[in-house]
Design a protein around this motif. Structure first.
Motif, PDB file in Angstrom:
ATOM      1  N   GLN B 322      -1.198   0.562 -20.758  1.00 38.50           N
ATOM      2  CA  GLN B 322      -1.802   0.715 -19.896  1.00 38.50           C
ATOM      3  C   GLN B 322      -1.601   0.607 -18.430  1.00 38.50           C
ATOM      4  O   GLN B 322      -1.224  -1.647 -18.230  1.00 38.50           O
ATOM      5  CB  GLN B 322      -3.391   0.198 -20.430  1.00 38.50           C
ATOM      6  CG  GLN B 322      -3.990   0.470 -19.973  1.00 38.50           C
ATOM      7  CD  GLN B 322      -5.801   0.974 -20.260  1.00 38.50           C
ATOM      8  OE1 GLN B 322      -5.053   2.054 -20.898  1.00 38.50           O
ATOM      9  NE2 GLN B 322      -6.719   0.832 -19.435  1.00 38.50           N
ATOM     10  N   THR B 323      -1.971   0.497 -17.783  1.00 39.47           N
ATOM     11  CA  THR B 323      -1.517   0.272 -16.008  1.00 39.47           C
ATOM     12  C   THR B 323      -2.773   1.046 -15.691  1.00 39.47           C
ATOM     13  O   THR B 323      -3.231   1.427 -15.311  1.00 39.47           O
ATOM     14  CB  THR B 323      -0.196   0.579 -15.895  1.00 39.47           C
ATOM     15  OG1 THR B 323       0.654  -0.159 -16.728  1.00 39.47           O
ATOM     16  CG2 THR B 323       0.151   0.076 -13.935  1.00 39.47           C
ATOM     17  N   ILE B 324      -3.010  -0.420 -14.330  1.00 45.58           N
ATOM     18  CA  ILE B 324      -4.059   0.107 -13.449  1.00 45.58           C
ATOM     19  C   ILE B 324      -3.306   0.474 -11.807  1.00 45.58           C
ATOM     20  O   ILE B 324      -2.688  -0.622 -11.845  1.00 45.58           O
ATOM     21  CB  ILE B 324      -5.131  -0.711 -13.037  1.00 45.58           C
ATOM     22  CG1 ILE B 324      -5.861  -0.884 -14.778  1.00 45.58           C
ATOM     23  CG2 ILE B 324      -6.104   0.444 -12.254  1.00 45.58           C
ATOM     24  CD1 ILE B 324      -7.277  -1.530 -14.781  1.00 45.58           C
ATOM     25  N   GLN B 325      -3.666   1.588 -11.218  1.00 41.38           N
ATOM     26  CA  GLN B 325      -3.259   1.394  -9.878  1.00 41.38           C
ATOM     27  C   GLN B 325      -4.007   1.280  -9.054  1.00 41.38           C
ATOM     28  O   GLN B 325      -5.755   2.079  -9.136  1.00 41.38           O
ATOM     29  CB  GLN B 325      -2.832   2.827  -9.437  1.00 41.38           C
ATOM     30  CG  GLN B 325      -1.544   3.068 -10.396  1.00 41.38           C
ATOM     31  CD  GLN B 325      -1.211   4.735 -10.154  1.00 41.38           C
ATOM     32  OE1 GLN B 325      -0.806   5.024  -9.323  1.00 41.38           O
ATOM     33  NE2 GLN B 325      -1.624   5.647 -11.631  1.00 41.38           N
ATOM     34  N   HIS B 326      -4.100   0.134  -8.313  1.00 41.66           N
ATOM     35  CA  HIS B 326      -5.582  -0.035  -7.281  1.00 41.66           C
ATOM     36  C   HIS B 326      -4.938   0.777  -5.953  1.00 41.66           C
ATOM     37  O   HIS B 326      -3.845   0.265  -5.233  1.00 41.66           O
ATOM     38  CB  HIS B 326      -6.009  -1.402  -6.773  1.00 41.66           C
ATOM     39  CG  HIS B 326      -6.083  -2.193  -8.524  1.00 41.66           C
ATOM     40  ND1 HIS B 326      -7.298  -2.767  -8.793  1.00 41.66           N
ATOM     41  CD2 HIS B 326      -5.306  -2.423  -8.968  1.00 41.66           C
ATOM     42  CE1 HIS B 326      -7.348  -3.661  -9.783  1.00 41.66           C
ATOM     43  NE2 HIS B 326      -6.757  -3.190 -10.433  1.00 41.66           N
ATOM     44  N   VAL B 327      -6.087   1.311  -5.254  1.00 41.34           N
ATOM     45  CA  VAL B 327      -5.251   2.020  -3.824  1.00 41.34           C
ATOM     46  C   VAL B 327      -6.142   2.140  -3.068  1.00 41.34           C
ATOM     47  O   VAL B 327      -7.671   2.164  -3.121  1.00 41.34           O
ATOM     48  CB  VAL B 327      -4.827   3.837  -4.359  1.00 41.34           C
ATOM     49  CG1 VAL B 327      -6.023   4.596  -4.852  1.00 41.34           C
ATOM     50  CG2 VAL B 327      -3.885   4.393  -3.013  1.00 41.34           C
ATOM     51  N   THR B 328      -6.111   2.351  -1.997  1.00 39.28           N
ATOM     52  CA  THR B 328      -6.974   1.870  -0.587  1.00 39.28           C
ATOM     53  C   THR B 328      -5.912   2.497   0.743  1.00 39.28           C
ATOM     54  O   THR B 328      -4.757   2.773   0.660  1.00 39.28           O
ATOM     55  CB  THR B 328      -7.314   0.608  -0.540  1.00 39.28           C
ATOM     56  OG1 THR B 328      -8.140   0.763   0.549  1.00 39.28           O
ATOM     57  CG2 THR B 328      -6.086  -0.255   0.356  1.00 39.28           C
ATOM     58  N   ALA B 329      -6.790   3.191   1.920  1.00 39.20           N
ATOM     59  CA  ALA B 329      -5.473   3.580   2.843  1.00 39.20           C
ATOM     60  C   ALA B 329      -5.105   2.627   3.714  1.00 39.20           C
ATOM     61  O   ALA B 329      -6.556   1.702   3.807  1.00 39.20           O
ATOM     62  CB  ALA B 329      -6.688   4.626   3.531  1.00 39.20           C
ATOM     63  N   VAL B 330      -4.686   2.697   4.089  1.00 38.66           N
ATOM     64  CA  VAL B 330      -4.346   1.064   5.533  1.00 38.66           C
ATOM     65  C   VAL B 330      -4.535   1.900   6.587  1.00 38.66           C
ATOM     66  O   VAL B 330      -5.220   2.950   6.809  1.00 38.66           O
ATOM     67  CB  VAL B 330      -2.601   1.329   5.651  1.00 38.66           C
ATOM     68  CG1 VAL B 330      -2.098   0.705   6.772  1.00 38.66           C
ATOM     69  CG2 VAL B 330      -1.418   1.104   4.585  1.00 38.66           C
ATOM     70  N   GLN B 331      -5.733   0.524   7.147  1.00 35.67           N
ATOM     71  CA  GLN B 331      -6.305   0.991   8.166  1.00 35.67           C
ATOM     72  C   GLN B 331      -5.186   0.323   9.855  1.00 35.67           C
ATOM     73  O   GLN B 331      -5.215  -1.137   9.216  1.00 35.67           O
ATOM     74  CB  GLN B 331      -7.752   0.781   8.403  1.00 35.67           C
ATOM     75  CG  GLN B 331      -7.978   1.669   7.183  1.00 35.67           C
ATOM     76  CD  GLN B 331      -8.718   2.856   7.661  1.00 35.67           C
ATOM     77  OE1 GLN B 331      -9.967   3.120   7.795  1.00 35.67           O
ATOM     78  NE2 GLN B 331      -7.675   3.844   7.632  1.00 35.67           N
ATOM     79  N   PHE B 332      -5.636   0.564  10.898  1.00 33.34           N
ATOM     80  CA  PHE B 332      -5.107  -0.169  11.659  1.00 33.34           C
ATOM     81  C   PHE B 332      -5.755  -0.507  12.542  1.00 33.34           C
ATOM     82  O   PHE B 332      -6.800   0.375  13.207  1.00 33.34           O
ATOM     83  CB  PHE B 332      -3.899   0.722  13.243  1.00 33.34           C
ATOM     84  CG  PHE B 332      -2.485   0.945  12.073  1.00 33.34           C
ATOM     85  CD1 PHE B 332      -2.083   0.302  11.008  1.00 33.34           C
ATOM     86  CD2 PHE B 332      -2.644   2.463  12.366  1.00 33.34           C
ATOM     87  CE1 PHE B 332      -1.229   0.927  10.682  1.00 33.34           C
ATOM     88  CE2 PHE B 332      -0.510   3.316  12.089  1.00 33.34           C
ATOM     89  CZ  PHE B 332      -0.735   2.316  10.964  1.00 33.34           C
ATOM     90  N   LYS B 333      -6.022  -1.764  12.929  1.00 32.91           N
ATOM     91  CA  LYS B 333      -7.403  -2.718  13.513  1.00 32.91           C
ATOM     92  C   LYS B 333      -7.552  -1.536  14.994  1.00 32.91           C
ATOM     93  O   LYS B 333      -6.713  -1.816  15.842  1.00 32.91           O
ATOM     94  CB  LYS B 333      -6.095  -4.336  13.250  1.00 32.91           C
ATOM     95  CG  LYS B 333      -7.183  -4.914  14.102  1.00 32.91           C
ATOM     96  CD  LYS B 333      -6.983  -6.130  13.732  1.00 32.91           C
ATOM     97  CE  LYS B 333      -8.908  -6.764  14.343  1.00 32.91           C
ATOM     98  NZ  LYS B 333      -8.229  -8.088  14.587  1.00 32.91           N
TER      99      LYS B 333
END
Lengths: 186, 420
Positions: B322-333
């Motif tokens: 069992q594996t969880i992928q945590h994912v988000t969008a890269v945001q440029f400052k």
């Protein structure tokens, strides 16, 4: 959708905004017609009748499954599980229809119940605001997965007198926790 | 620490061109991986922008262990174990927030966001407050960051973060250089996408250039995406073993051949004038054009940070299968016009309902079931062995669809697992 509005709508679902007399009709849309619409939508989605399901949408459609509802609900700045405009709904349907969308090939066994349907009034768009709950069982080789949440629909009478949905928002009860793939039409 | 597990015969399970299926299914091997990989080496935990202000905190993980990443009032970032020193209760139950202290709900023990025990109620039961000094929240002993990326290591000593990152640090530089002020932010929150598969299935897949044309054919065909061609048989892109378990699909040869600024992101400069102006102001027009042609890296930083151009994944094993992928969008400052596009594209592509990731996850789960069949015993990683070559910097590369990346991953894995 701005945070405040989303919170207010969530509050409406919770019932924390006061009880008013039940609405049996909004504009030309009756409670019964709204109920029959969302039941039909559920049936088409459960049966993977993709074209018929897609035809339920208006041209300015927005299909939204927010994530992390307590904290971030603005889809312009926060991750959502799903945030499809009309064009992306069309892409989603086309992808499913290729037969190579592995996460839905074979298609999930699905059956959902829609309940607690209420007609809440008229939205700013002029569409009828319908809320309800759903429970869905999804069967895949992995096993049986349960999905549940609150749903909001914005329903509109089109010039040809058919009823369509312009918004569908699905607030999963566990949208802030790890979820298995959600590749069917929720 | 006493060795409780018998070392598996890795020399018989990991060969140059194949690995044994049991590496994905054996609970004893998984337990050993936790000890030798996850609880020893450097693991990515979070980004400094997630605890931007003093006293911010966010709940994170290292493997199955719950971690709280905090920023104290002096600005220092800490990685604390989310476990009360009293009875082992979770001291923090909110996913994020701002607080200088955590009060355990069970018996009211209170800890500073540095981990220090501030007090326990009714202290006469402990003969006063003297014992406070020896009790605290568990801490990840080594915390270090690079370009805002915060890593932790449970080993008191060992390789430095710079040594761990090695050549892969340059990929983080490349990502940050696309942000006009040189900083990325992870401010969009995370999706958590779980699957019934061993974590190494995911690590290997991230830089597997062979699968996109098959796993993602459905979306490439309907979205008229050019991504598939980048991973075609005729692609000039390369797969690279960066060493130390880090691997990448370097798509720059294709992007340079095409020569379209922002083509890597599927857009053009006229759509995002504000961002282009900012990048040109930061780097000059020529360098900005070069950056916008080269695009963002597609790199897997061992063992758990995957940067897929505009998306950032954290791989978290929670059980052998069992594996969880945590994912988000890269945001440029400071780049709102591009950030919203990156967010939209990320939401479309990844997470439980993503056009791409739902299919990858389906493959992981089927792969996990597949290796329950015991014949053949092996999983092949041989593709492109005959065409491995050194690049101008001495790194080993092969063609875009080659499994040189997996060979690099497994070589490093064996080294870590065989270490005393």
């Amino acid at each position: 959708m701005p945070n405040a509005e989303a919170r207010e709508e969530a509050a409406v679902i919770d019932g924390s905004i006061g009880l008013a007399a039940p609405l049996l009709e909004v504009g030309s849309i009756s409670l019964t017609e709204a109920e029959q619409f969302v039941y039909a939508e559920a049936r088409l989605a459960d049966q993977h009748r993709y074209d018929e399901w897609e035809a339920l949408w208006t041209d300015d459609a927005l299909y939204w499954v927010p994530a992390n509802a307590e904290f971030e609900t603005d889809p312009d700045t926060a991750m959502s599980i799903l945030y499809d405009n009309r064009s992306r709904i069309s892409t989603r349907i086309k992808q499913l229809k290729t037969g190579k969308r592995h996460a839905q090939n074979p298609p999930s066994g699905l059956r959902r119940s829609i309940s607690n349907i209420e007609l809440l009034g008229t939205l700013e768009s002029g569409d009828a605001h319908v809320v309800g709950n759903f429970i869905c069982f999804e069967s895949r080789q992995r096993g049986l997965t349960q999905w549940a949440g609150g749903v909001e629909w914005a329903l509109r009478r089109e010039p040809d007198s058919s009823l369509r949905m312009s918004r569908k928002t699905v607030r999963l009860v566990d949208n802030d926790r790890p979820l298995y793939s959600l590749s069917f039409l929720v | 620490m006493p060795q409780t597990l018998t070392n598996p015969p890795l020399e018989k399970l990991i060969l140059a061109d194949r690995v044994h299926g049991s590496l994905y299914t054996d609970p004893d091997i998984y337990a050993l991986e936790l000890e030798k990989i996850w609880y020893r080496g450097w693991v990515f935990v979070g980004h400094e922008s997630e605890v931007a202000k003093p006293n911010d905190y966010v709940v994170k993980s290292i493997g199955p262990q719950p971690i709280i990443m905090t920023r104290d009032k002096q600005g220092e970032v800490h990685l604390l174990l989310n476990r009360c020193a009293h009875r082992g209760n979770l001291v923090c139950d909110a996913p994020r927030g701002n607080s200088s202290a955590f009060r355990c709900p069970y018996h009211g023990w209170t800890f500073a966001n540095t981990g220090k025990l501030l007090g326990y109620p009714f202290n006469s039961g402990y003969g006063g407050t003297e014992r406070k000094k020896e009790l605290s929240l568990g801490r990840v002993p080594r915390v270090d960051s690079y370009r805002g990326f915060v890593f932790g290591s449970f080993a008191e000593d060992g390789p430095t973060l710079a040594e761990h990152l090695g050549a892969a640090a340059e990929a983080l530089d490349r990502l940050c250089s696309l942000s006009p002020p040189g900083e990325i932010e992870l401010t969009a929150g995370w999706l958590q996408h779980k699957c019934k598969a061993n974590w190494k299935m995911l690590v290997e897949n991230e830089t597997d250039g062979y699968h996109p044309q098959f796993v993602h054919a459905s979306i490439f065909s309907v979205a008229k995406s050019g991504i598939g061609d980048l991973y075609g048989d005729g692609s000039t892109a390369v797969a690279r073993d960066l060493g130390d378990g880090h691997t990448e699909n370097d798509l720059r040869p294709e992007f340079r051949r095409i020569g379209a600024p922002m083509g890597w992101f599927g857009t053009s400069t006229d759509k995002i004038p504000e961002y282009v102006a900012q990048l040109e102001a930061a780097h000059g027009a020529d360098k900005a054009t070069e950056l916008m042609i080269d695009g963002s890296p597609h790199v897997m930083l061992w063992p758990n940070l995957f940067i897929a151009e505009i998306q950032l994944f954290v791989i978290q094993p929670t059980a052998v299968d069992q594996t969880i992928q945590h994912v988000t969008a890269v945001q440029f400052k400071g780049s709102p016009d591009l950030n919203q596009r990156m967010l939209r594209q990320t939401i479309g592509s990844v997470g439980p309902a993503g056009f791409l990731l739902a299919d990858d996850s389906e493959m992981y789960e089927r792969n996990q079931r597949g290796v329950q069949a015991l014949n053949p015993e092996w999983v092949l990683i041989a593709r492109g062995m005959h065409r491995e070559r050194a690049d101008e910097n001495g790194f080993m590369i092969a063609d875009a669809t080659d499994e040189i990346t997996m060979r690099g991953i497994w070589r490093h894995y064996r080294k870590l697992m065989e270490a005393e």
